[in-house]
Write an enzyme that holds these catalytic residues in place. Structure first.
Site, PDB file in Angstrom:
ATOM      1  CB  SER A 200      -0.938   0.000   1.206  1.00 41.53           C
ATOM      2  OG  SER A 200      -1.780  -1.119   1.191  1.00 41.53           O
ATOM      3  CG  HIS A 246      -2.268   3.728   3.305  1.00 41.87           C
ATOM      4  ND1 HIS A 246      -3.629   3.490   3.254  1.00 41.87           N
ATOM      5  CD2 HIS A 246      -1.679   2.511   3.265  1.00 41.87           C
ATOM      6  CE1 HIS A 246      -3.844   2.189   3.194  1.00 41.87           C
ATOM      7  NE2 HIS A 246      -2.672   1.579   3.215  1.00 41.87           N
TER       8      HIS A 246
END
Length: 295
Positions: A200, A246
């Site tokens: 991610s 993220h």
């Protein structure tokens, strides 16, 4: 009149398309291999124009093969397969996922964790114990099918166009630096005994770089902004998600992407790889500070 119109129609249909961009009609052919080439692909030669493959092979331009190779917006060489690295990264992620399914114990050696076991035991595993490789291996490790599925979908959608726009070396630097930056921020802010994994961080880095590239090319920003907002809502609204990865990946990707597409031509490599070096230096400093806290 009708015969002339029919002849004109046949002539229009007979115009060939570029061998690298079939949708682009062109009347120009490579002087060496005679393949049709569009303005983006044609390279000035001593006589006429040549295609990238003939230039790359040094087939008579009168100077070094690399001197006239078509360049991307970031200065990278135009590749015959613009998604090759994206395919390789997809393959690595899927291969590691399958290996974990076959041998679940492998997961303990690959995911990101600060220090394990927790106090009062003396830790024997984790980044703080010198296992820095976990910052990288965790980027390619997934346990759940939905997790690897969403990440690989994002990698394919975002990675291919970025690889084509940046060139392979710059694209790979962007991907790896974004992923490592996300891992480093997770190591810094998450609990030392919390394990995390997934691509991610790297994928969010591709989000950041895509937004920068689209603005540079003056494309409509609304689709990428909407997609990014949706992903950020999931990031902060869903439990058990390492939001640190993220955000770290997104910031690093945007910074590196900006350097890639805005670097002045005369200092392009210095600015681009210098930015990557600064991101890496920040990662190392973050690791050292967090390791001092945990040991």
């Amino acid at each position: 009149m009708d015969d002339q119109a029919a002849d004109s129609s046949r002539d229009a249909r007979s115009v060939p398309g570029c061998y690298r961009h079939p949708g682009r009609e062109t009347g120009i052919r490579c002087t060496r291999c005679e393949r049709p080439i569009c303005p983006e692909c044609m390279v000035d030669a001593s006589v006429g124009f040549q295609c990238p493959e003939c230039v790359r092979g040094g087939s008579g331009t009168g100077h070094a093969p690399s001197a006239s190779v078509p360049r991307t917006i970031a200065g990278g060489a135009v590749a015959a397969d613009p998604r090759l690295l994206t395919k390789i990264l997809l393959g690595i992620n899927i291969a590691v996922f399958l290996a974990v399914q076959v041998r679940p114990s492998l997961l303990r050696e690959l995911y990101l964790i600060g220090a394990w076991p927790p106090a009062p035991y003396l830790p024997t595993q984790g980044v703080a114990e010198g296992e820095w490789y976990r910052l990288v291996t965790s980027m390619f490790t997934h346990e759940e099918i939905w997790h690897v599925g969403f990440n690989m979908l994002g990698l394919w959608w975002l990675g291919g166009p970025l690889e084509q726009a940046l060139g392979r070396a710059r694209y790979l630097a962007l991907y790896l630096m974004s992923g490592v930056a996300g891992s480093a921020l997770t190591f810094l802010l998450a609990e030392g005994t919390t394990a995390s994994l997934g691509a991610s961080g790297a994928v969010f880095g591709l989000f950041g770089a895509t937004a920068v590239l689209m603005r540079r090319l003056r494309y409509d920003m609304r689709p990428i902004i909407a997609l990014l907002v949706i992903n950020l809502i999931f990031t902060f609204g869903w439990s058990n998600i390492a939001w640190q990865a993220h955000i770290g990946g997104l910031v690093a990707g945007a910074a590196i992407g900006y350097a890639m597409v805005h670097a002045p031509r005369e200092r392009r490599a210095l600015v681009q790889y210098g930015t990557c070096a600064l991101v890496l230096a920040g990662v190392v400093l973050t690791i050292l500070l967090r390791t001092a806290q945990l040991t």
